[in-house]
Scaffold this motif. Structure first.
Motif, PDB file in Angstrom:
ATOM      1  N   ARG A  17       0.820  -1.208   0.000  1.00 52.67           N
ATOM      2  CA  ARG A  17       0.000   0.000   0.000  1.00 52.67           C
ATOM      3  C   ARG A  17       0.854   1.258   0.000  1.00 52.67           C
ATOM      4  N   ARG A  18       0.264   2.346  -0.482  1.00 54.24           N
ATOM      5  CA  ARG A  18       0.868   3.666  -0.371  1.00 54.24           C
ATOM      6  C   ARG A  18       0.358   4.320   0.905  1.00 54.24           C
ATOM      7  N   LEU A  19       1.223   5.014   1.595  1.00 54.56           N
ATOM      8  CA  LEU A  19       0.892   5.610   2.891  1.00 54.56           C
ATOM      9  C   LEU A  19       0.712   7.116   2.734  1.00 54.56           C
ATOM     10  N   GLY A  20      -0.480   7.600   3.079  1.00 55.25           N
ATOM     11  CA  GLY A  20      -0.765   9.019   2.934  1.00 55.25           C
ATOM     12  C   GLY A  20      -0.681   9.810   4.220  1.00 55.25           C
ATOM     13  N   SER A  21      -0.995   9.164   5.359  1.00 59.15           N
ATOM     14  CA  SER A  21      -1.007   9.908   6.623  1.00 59.15           C
ATOM     15  C   SER A  21      -0.886   8.959   7.802  1.00 59.15           C
ATOM     16  N   ILE A  22      -0.372   9.504   8.898  1.00 56.88           N
ATOM     17  CA  ILE A  22      -0.327   8.812  10.191  1.00 56.88           C
ATOM     18  C   ILE A  22      -0.886   9.784  11.223  1.00 56.88           C
ATOM     19  N   PHE A  23      -1.719   9.274  12.113  1.00 58.58           N
ATOM     20  CA  PHE A  23      -2.300  10.119  13.158  1.00 58.58           C
ATOM     21  C   PHE A  23      -2.138   9.413  14.503  1.00 58.58           C
ATOM     22  N   PHE A  24      -1.442  10.080  15.422  1.00 64.28           N
ATOM     23  CA  PHE A  24      -1.309   9.585  16.786  1.00 64.28           C
ATOM     24  C   PHE A  24      -2.376  10.277  17.637  1.00 64.28           C
ATOM     25  N   GLY A  25      -3.376   9.488  18.088  1.00 66.23           N
ATOM     26  CA  GLY A  25      -4.453  10.045  18.890  1.00 66.23           C
ATOM     27  C   GLY A  25      -4.528   9.364  20.242  1.00 66.23           C
ATOM     28  N   GLY A  26      -5.444   9.859  21.078  1.00 66.07           N
ATOM     29  CA  GLY A  26      -5.506   9.298  22.423  1.00 66.07           C
ATOM     30  C   GLY A  26      -6.805   9.581  23.131  1.00 66.07           C
ATOM     31  N   GLY A  27      -6.772   9.546  24.468  1.00 65.90           N
ATOM     32  CA  GLY A  27      -5.580   9.644  25.263  1.00 65.90           C
ATOM     33  C   GLY A  27      -4.781  10.904  24.966  1.00 65.90           C
TER      34      GLY A  27
END
Length: 441
Positions: free
Chosen positions: A118-128
Motif C-alpha cells: 500500500r501507499r501511505l498518505g497519513s499517520i495520526f497519533f491520537g488518544g488519550g
C-alpha cells in the motif's frame, strides 16, 4: 477532543450523531477550494472501492491499491480524565513504556502483513494523550509504517498534544521522530472555562505551548470547545477572534455535547449543568462559520476549518470513506470491506497482543448496503458533499434506493442535489443530525 475525532471515534453511528474532532478520531476538506472536476474524479476513485459486483473485482483492487492509506495509532493514557470526555482514555499510575513500544509495533506489523504494497498518505497519533508517548516509540512506529508502505510525497504525520509546558518541552524530540503536524487541545482561552472543562493548563501555559508548537512544527492546529454553559454570543465572538489572530492554518471548533457515562452527563441528569441548545446553539454555530470564513479558514467539515490546502489529509480519508488501519487499544479500521475493532481496555489489548500478535477483538464484513450507507453518512459531513450517483452504482442500486428524493426536494435550503452531487448547505449543517435520517434510506 480533537482531530481525535478521528479513529477512536470512527464509530460511524457516533460520528453522525454529534460533532467530532480528534478526535475523532480526530481527529475533517474543501469544496470551493477544489479545482473544477477534481471532486468528481476523487469521488469516482473512492466509490470504486465500494463496488460489490463480481466483474468489478479488478477495478476494486486497482482503486484500493492506488488510494493512499491512512494509519491511526492510539495511545490511551492521560494524566487525568476530563469531565466531558467519553473517548478511550485511561489514567494509570505507571506505564511500562518498553512493553507498549513493543506491543504497538507488533499490532502495526499485523496490519502491515494484511495490507501489503500500500501507499501511505497519513499517520495520526491520537488518544488519550499521545504527547506523553516516548519520542523513540513514535519514531519506531513512523519508521515501521514508512518502510513497509510506500510514502506518498510528504506524508502528513499528526500527533495530538496537551498544551502543557512539560509536554511542549518534548516537541523538538517529537518533530525529530517524524511528526510534522501537531493538534493542540487548548479547548478554551478563558481560565474559568478551562477549570470548568477539567483542563490541567491555564491560558498562559496553553499559549506558551502554542508558541513552541508554531516554532517547531510545519503545521499546527488547535481545538476549542464552545457553546459552554452561560457562554454568550459576544463572549464567543471575542474568544474566536483571539484564536484566529494566532495565525494557525487549521482550527477544530466543537460545540460542547453531553456524552453518556461522563461526569458532565451525571451533572446534567441532576439538573446542575445545561448547555446552549436550539436557537442559541444555531447562532453560535452560524457566527463560527462566518468568522472563520472571513478570516480565510472556511469550514470544510461540520466542525473543522482550514486555509485552502491545509485541511487534515488524515481525517479526510475517514470522511471520504477510504481504507484506514487502526492500531492500539480501541482503534477502529476499514480494511478490504472489513470493519476492524481492537480491544478497548489497555490491559486487555496488551494481553491480546501477547497472545495473538495483535489486539483485534473482532472483524466484521461490510456488505454493499452498509458500505454505501457509511459513505453517505460520512461524506455528507463535508462541505464538498458526495457523488450520490457513483455511490448508488457502487452498491448496485438506484439513487432513489439510497436517498429519499422527495425529502431532499422538500428541504431545498438545507440539502441540495445538483446532478450527481449531493451536499448539505451551510444552513443545513447545524441540523445535520436531523437531516440525515430523513434523506438517507
Amino acid at each position: 477532543m480533537s482531530s481525535n475525532a478521528t479513529n477512536r471515534r470512527i464509530d460511524i453511528a457516533r460520528l453522525t450523531a454529534k460533532n467530532v474532532t480528534p478526535t475523532q478520531h480526530g481527529s475533517v476538506r474543501f469544496a470551493a477550494q477544489v479545482a473544477p472536476g477534481a471532486t468528481n474524479r476523487h469521488m469516482r476513485a473512492t466509490m470504486s472501492l465500494l463496488d460489490p459486483a463480481p466483474d468489478a473485482a479488478a477495478r476494486d483492487r486497482a482503486a484500493r491499491a492506488a488510494a493512499p492509506l491512512a494509519l491511526y495509532i492510539h495511545w490511551p493514557f492521560c494524566v487525568s480524565k476530563c469531565p466531558y470526555c467519553d473517548f478511550n482514555s485511561h489514567v494509570r499510575a505507571t506505564v511500562d513504556e518498553a512493553q507498549w513500544h513493543d506491543a504497538l509495533l507488533a499490532d502495526l506489523a499485523h496490519e502491515i502483513a494484511l495490507m501489503p504494497g500500500r501507499r501511505l498518505g497519513s499517520i495520526f497519533f491520537g488518544g488519550g494523550t499521545p504527547s506523553l508517548m516516548p519520542p523513540a516509540t513514535v519514531a519506531a512506529l513512523v519508521d515501521a509504517a514508512s518502510t513497509a508502505w510506500t510514502p506518498v510525497g510528504d506524508v502528513e504525520i499528526t500527533l495530538e498534544a496537551n498544551p502543557s509546558s512539560v509536554e511542549a518541552a518534548r516537541f523538538a524530540d517529537l518533530a525529530a521522530a517524524g511528526v510534522n503536524r501537531v493538534s493542540l487541545g487548548l479547548q478554551a482561552l478563558d481560565d474559568d472555562a478551562l477549570r470548568f472543562l477539567g483542563r490541567a493548563h491555564d491560558v498562559g501555559e496553553g499559549l506558551g505551548a502554542l508558541d513552541v508548537a508554531q516554532a517547531t512544527f510545519a503545521r499546527v492546529s488547535f481545538d476549542l470547545i464552545y457553546a459552554r454553559p452561560g457562554q454568550s454570543l459576544e463572549a464567543w465572538d471575542a474568544e474566536l477572534a483571539r484564536a484566529l489572530a494566532f495565525g494557525t492554518e487549521h482550527l477544530s471548533l466543537y460545540q460542547l455535547t453531553i456524552e453518556p457515562g461522563t461526569r458532565f452527563a451525571t451533572e446534567a441528569a441532576a439538573g446542575r449543568l445545561a448547555i446552549p441548545d436550539g436557537d442559541d446553539a444555531a447562532d453560535l454555530f452560524g457566527l463560527t462559520r462566518a468568522r472563520t470564513a472571513a478570516a480565510g479558514l472556511p469550514a470544510y467539515e461540520i466542525s473543522n476549518h482550514a486555509r485552502p490546502g491545509a485541511e487534515s489529509r488524515h481525517n479526510l480519508a475517514y470522511w471520504r470513506y477510504r481504507d484506514y488501519a487502526g492500531v492500539g487499544p480501541g482503534a477502529h479500521g476499514r480494511r478490504d470491506h472489513l470493519a476492524t475493532f481492537r480491544r478497548k481496555k489497555p490491559e486487555n489489548w496488551l494481553a491480546a497482543v501477547a497472545r495473538n500478535g495483535h489486539g483485534i477483538e473482532s472483524e466484521e464484513p461490510l456488505d454493499a448496503a452498509t458500505r454505501v450507507g457509511e459513505a453517505l453518512l460520512m461524506g455528507l459531513r463535508l462541505r464538498e458533499g458526495v457523488d450520490v450517483e457513483a455511490i448508488a452504482a457502487a452498491g448496485g442500486m438506484r439513487v432513489e434506493q439510497i436517498v429519499d428524493i422527495a425529502a431532499i426536494a422538500a428541504l431545498p435550503d438545507l440539502i441540495v442535489r445538483d446532478g450527481a452531487l449531493l451536499r448539505v448547505t451551510d444552513a443545513g449543517m447545524i441540523l445535520l443530525d436531523a437531516i440525515l435520517p430523513k434523506v438517507v434510506r
